[in-house]
Design a protein around this motif. Structure first.
Motif, short mmCIF file in Angstrom:
data_model
loop_
_atom_site.label_atom_id
_atom_site.label_comp_id
_atom_site.label_asym_id
_atom_site.label_seq_id
_atom_site.Cartn_x
_atom_site.Cartn_y
_atom_site.Cartn_z
N GLN A 83 -25.62 -24.31 40.59
CA GLN A 83 -24.32 -24.96 40.74
C GLN A 83 -23.24 -23.97 41.13
N GLY A 112 -23.09 -29.73 45.49
CA GLY A 112 -22.77 -29.21 44.18
C GLY A 112 -21.82 -30.10 43.39
N LEU A 113 -21.64 -29.75 42.14
CA LEU A 113 -20.81 -30.53 41.24
C LEU A 113 -19.42 -29.94 41.03
N VAL A 114 -19.23 -28.69 41.38
CA VAL A 114 -17.96 -28.02 41.08
C VAL A 114 -16.79 -28.71 41.78
N GLY A 138 -21.26 -24.25 44.58
CA GLY A 138 -19.81 -24.30 44.57
C GLY A 138 -19.20 -23.32 45.55
#
Length: 67
Positions: free
Chosen positions: A15, A30-32, A19
Motif C-alpha cells: 500500500q 492503492g488505498l492511500v 500510494g
C-alpha cells in the motif's frame, strides 16, 4: 504471530508503494488516495507505510520460530 507480522508488513509495503506510485504517476491504485483524511499528505503516508512495513518485518524476524 510471526506470519501475521509478515503479512501485515507485506500489506503495508504494497500500500505504501502503491500510494507513491499514484502520486508520481497518476495511476489510480492503492488505498492511500481514497482516504479523505490524508488529502495533501499522500506522499508522507506512503513513506510512513513503507517504514512501518520494515518495522513489522524486523519485529517478525525478532520473534522466535514457532514449532
Amino acid at each position: 504471530m510471526k506470519q501475521l507480522l509478515e503479512v501485515l508488513g507485506f500489506l503495508a509495503l504494497v500500500q505504501g508503494v502503491l500510494g507513491l506510485v499514484h502520486e508520481f504517476s497518476d495511476w489510480h491504485v492503492g488505498l492511500v488516495q481514497r482516504i479523505g483524511l490524508l488529502d495533501g499528505y499522500e506522499v508522507y503516508a506512503g513513506v510512513a507505510l513503507i517504514a512501518r512495513a520494515f518495522a513489522l518485518f524486523a519485529a517478525a524476524e525478532s520473534r522466535k520460530k514457532s514449532g
